[in-house]
Design a protein around this motif. Structure first.
Motif, short mmCIF file in Angstrom:
data_model
loop_
_atom_site.label_atom_id
_atom_site.label_comp_id
_atom_site.label_asym_id
_atom_site.label_seq_id
_atom_site.Cartn_x
_atom_site.Cartn_y
_atom_site.Cartn_z
N THR A 128 0.94 -1.25 0.02
CA THR A 128 -0.04 -0.09 -0.03
C THR A 128 0.94 1.25 0.07
O THR A 128 1.63 1.70 0.82
N LYS A 129 0.65 2.15 -1.08
CA LYS A 129 1.50 3.29 -1.08
C LYS A 129 0.65 4.40 -0.56
O LYS A 129 -0.47 4.59 -1.55
N ILE A 130 1.08 5.37 -0.08
CA ILE A 130 0.48 6.51 0.46
C ILE A 130 1.12 7.81 0.37
O ILE A 130 2.25 7.82 0.79
N ILE A 159 -0.23 5.05 -6.82
CA ILE A 159 -0.48 5.47 -5.38
C ILE A 159 -1.96 4.96 -5.01
O ILE A 159 -2.89 5.39 -5.86
N ASP A 160 -1.92 4.44 -3.95
CA ASP A 160 -3.28 3.78 -3.65
C ASP A 160 -4.17 5.06 -2.78
O ASP A 160 -5.31 5.00 -2.93
N HIS A 161 -3.43 5.95 -1.73
CA HIS A 161 -4.20 6.67 -1.29
C HIS A 161 -3.46 8.11 -1.14
O HIS A 161 -2.11 7.88 -1.15
N VAL A 194 -3.42 11.61 0.84
CA VAL A 194 -4.10 12.22 1.99
C VAL A 194 -3.35 13.60 2.11
O VAL A 194 -2.20 14.04 2.22
N LYS A 243 -9.41 8.68 -4.39
CA LYS A 243 -8.23 8.33 -3.82
C LYS A 243 -7.62 9.84 -2.75
O LYS A 243 -7.02 9.27 -1.98
N ALA A 290 -0.22 10.89 6.13
CA ALA A 290 0.10 9.50 5.32
C ALA A 290 0.18 8.65 6.52
O ALA A 290 -0.64 7.56 6.37
N TYR A 321 -3.43 7.84 8.08
CA TYR A 321 -4.28 6.99 7.35
C TYR A 321 -3.70 5.56 7.32
O TYR A 321 -4.54 4.63 7.55
N TRP A 322 -2.44 5.37 7.15
CA TRP A 322 -2.05 3.99 7.35
C TRP A 322 -2.30 3.39 8.70
O TRP A 322 -2.88 2.14 8.68
#
Lengths: 50, 611
Positions: free
Chosen positions: B2-4, B61-63, B65, B126, B347, B350-351
């Motif tokens: 997962t890339k934030i 990128i997944d999210h 923020v 996203k 970031a 969120y994770w």
């Protein structure tokens, strides 16, 4: 714009700040007038509005 | 995986951070690339850089923020205007156009900007939003080595909160108490920064540096008239004296009347003892507030560890006082404590908090804060050639010995090694280094190299293993965020005559065996240098110690007044050629000023607006 209004209304609902709606409407109308009367959206730096 | 991507922008110090499965991969401030100090614009270059660190495209990128919530901020603005109406009309008429055209539609605005990186990026969903102070708190707790801690965030203002207390346990972070705008310790300090004639959001360090020259004569007046401070550290500002809630300045006429002088005009008014006393007074008030707050939360929540973030956490003098009081067993401060660090915090929040991932490793996750770009040897050589620089390539061992010898001979060195630091401090990757034993070094560095006010202090970098021999502190301070006194046996006491010298005249008195890093009150802002996080810097100081028996170097940021810290080879070379730096070391390349083409010397300082 519709998704924006939807999100904004959800925000008001979540915050339970319905009393802000009439104020927002008046202020936004007022703000629009100001926007329309100006050519640019470049505002000077004010410490707490950004 | 997962890339934030975390983003902070549009106020000051825009930045971007990339985390993959909770691991911090890269983080950088936009100012370093745009060369515009405290750049508030969309961090295009910083995002481009953090993505490049893992060869990612934005669509991978997944999210994404953003570090604060624009709607909540707008709510605060509207309620403030309503509360203060009809005052504040001018501010309202200036702020509304920009809010109604741009800021209120931040999600769409961000989406459009993000598309510039990758046209295949099409999923607006996203983009997520964190809260300003939650981002700060997350930036302080999640990368810390603590399983559980109290997190205190203090800054100017985000959405509503200006001060928050949060509890961090395992992977969860919860805000338990808040103080709301306009009651703000950060804005209080900024009001005095403005009053003493420095730039708000950048001159706060100067007020802190100026404070030891003065006496806190106005402390009682401030606590009596401006701040209603309670025993538990909570406070209220008396808005009769401030203009920042709805006006265009920080303080008003009542404020000037209270202290008996108008706001200092930096163009024509010199700094005198009054400004030093004002600085000493507000610094003392801030310390009082912070100490009461920390003492109270230590008692109330009974946690052993404290994490700090927010702009006020960069007040290393106050941090040093908290440490000294031993309210907590351990303290950890986010090195990018200002808004730039909000990108990382958003970031991480969120994770861990949203996606509910566990914290697996409980050690400092900031990797020494060396989270920015680095350059390989071939690239550097090519770049130096294109700059027409005269350089010598040295073997790895040679560069340390040679640089240490030159430093011991009084030469001033630009030191450019490895990944750039994230946060406002230079920590030995983009630093100017010098010999701290020299009596004239502080003045020389300020005037000839940095082109800044002569009163400003410099910080020491000391080998961690030698810390206790030189300073009255016994804990890691890798991010230069703690102030402590020089060890008594290294101090040189001042005669009564010298002690009574006025303000800056005290600077010329030798106060310790490392005078260049000893402030007039015998304190220093310490960076402990660790072999694990910065082996090259550690090696250099060790070589310097072999020659001089002194495990300390002066470490100041590689820039001049008003300039962001250098980022690229070109920035470093330009700064080298535009200042009185004697030597530039870029990885294994050594550049001596006398070897350079004198026609390339440039007028450098005028390129940057003084801060």
């Amino acid at each position: 714009m519709i998704s924006f209004l939807k999100e904004f209304f959800e925000f008001i609902k979540y915050r339970k700040k319905y009393w802000l709606i009439p104020i927002i409407v008046v202020l936004v109308l007022f703000g629009i007038l100001i926007v329309l009367s100006q050519g640019s959206a470049v505002a000077p730096f004010i410490y707490t509005i950004f | 995986m997962t890339k934030i991507l975390g983003i902070s922008a549009f106020y000051h110090d825009s930045a971007a951070a990339l985390i993959i499965d909770g691991k911090i991969i890269a983080a950088a401030q936009e100012e370093r690339f745009s060369r515009k100090k405290h750049d508030p614009n969309y961090p295009f270059n910083a995002i481009k850089y953090v993505l490049s660190e893992k060869n990612l495209r934005l669509n991978n990128i997944d999210h994404i923020v953003f570090f604060e919530k624009p709607f909540l901020k707008f709510e605060r603005l509207l309620e403030t205007y309503v509360a203060f109406a009809p005052r504040g009309f001018k501010s309202f008429s200036l702020s509304m156009p920009i809010w109604l055209r741009e800021k209120l539609f931040q999600k769409d605005f961000l989406f459009q900007k993000l598309k510039q990186h990758d046209k295949n990026f099409t999923n607006i969903e996203k983009i997520k939003f964190s809260e300003h102070h939650f981002s700060h708190a997350a930036s302080a707790f999640y990368p810390s080595p603590f399983k559980d801690a109290i997190v205190l965030t203090l800054d100017g203002v985000g959405e509503w909160a200006t001060t928050t207390i949060a509890i961090g346990e395992e992977n969860k972070l919860k805000i338990v108490k808040e103080i709301y705008f306009p009651h703000s310790i950060g804005l209080l300090y900024s009001a005095f920064t403005y009053y003493t004639g420095f730039k708000v959001n950048s001159g706060e360090y100067k007020v802190m540096g100026l404070a030891p020259y003065g006496k806190p004569k106005y402390k009682d007046l401030i606590l009596d008239k401006l701040v209603d401070l309670k025993q538990d550290g909570s406070f209220k500002l008396n808005m009769k004296y401030f203009d920042f809630a709805t006006g265009l300045t920080m303080t008003n006429k009542e404020f000037s009347k209270l202290f008996g002088r108008p706001v200092r005009n930096p163009r024509k008014d010199l700094i005198d003892s009054f400004h030093m006393d004002i600085a000493a007074s507000i610094q003392s008030v801030i310390e009082e507030i912070v100490l009461r707050l920390t003492e109270n939360i230590a008692k109330e929540y009974k946690k052993k560890n404290l994490c700090l973030a927010g702009g006020v956490a960069l007040n290393c003098v106050a941090n040093g006082k908290i440490l000294k009081k031993n309210f907590f067993e351990k303290i950890w401060i986010q090195p990018a404590a200002g808004d730039a660090g909000g990108s990382l915090g958003a970031a991480l929040a969120y994770w861990y908090n949203e996606l509910n991932n566990p914290r697996k490793i409980l050690k400092d996750q900031m990797a020494g804060s060396y989270l920015g770009p680095k350059f390989d040897v071939d690239f550097i050589e090519e770049k130096l050639k294109s700059l027409k620089a005269n350089y010598k390539k040295k073997l790895n061992n040679e560069i340390f010995q040679l640089t240490a010898r030159k430093l011991s001979e009084g030469k001033i060195v630009g030191w450019f090694q490895g990944r750039m630091e994230f946060g406002p401090r230079a920590l030995g990757a983009r630093s100017i280094l010098a010999d701290p034993r020299s009596e004239k070094m502080q003045k020389d560095l300020n005037i000839k190299i940095k082109f800044r006010e002569s009163f400003r202090p410099f910080a020491p970098s000391v080998l961690r293993e030698d810390l206790e021999e030189w300073f009255q502190i016994n804990c890691d301070s890798p991010y230069m965020l703690l102030v402590s006194e020089i060890k008594k046996d290294k101090q040189i006491s001042m005669s009564e005559k010298n002690y009574n010298l006025f303000g800056i005249d005290k600077l010329n008195i030798k106060r310790s065996s490392i005078p260049a890093v000893t402030h007039v009150d015998y304190t220093a802002r310490i960076q402990t240098v660790h072999k694990e996080t910065n082996p090259k810097f550690h090696r250099l100081i060790s070589e310097f110690k072999k020659i001089t028996n002194c495990p300390v170097l002066v470490n100041t940021s590689f820039n001049v007044r008003g300039e962001p810290i250098v980022c690229s080879i070109e920035d470093a070379y330009n700064c080298f050629m535009g200042t009185n730096l004697d030597i530039l070391v870029i990885e294994d390349f050594l550049l001596l000023k006398e070897d350079q083409n004198q026609n390339l010397l440039n007028d450098y300082k005028s390129k940057f607006e003084p801060d």
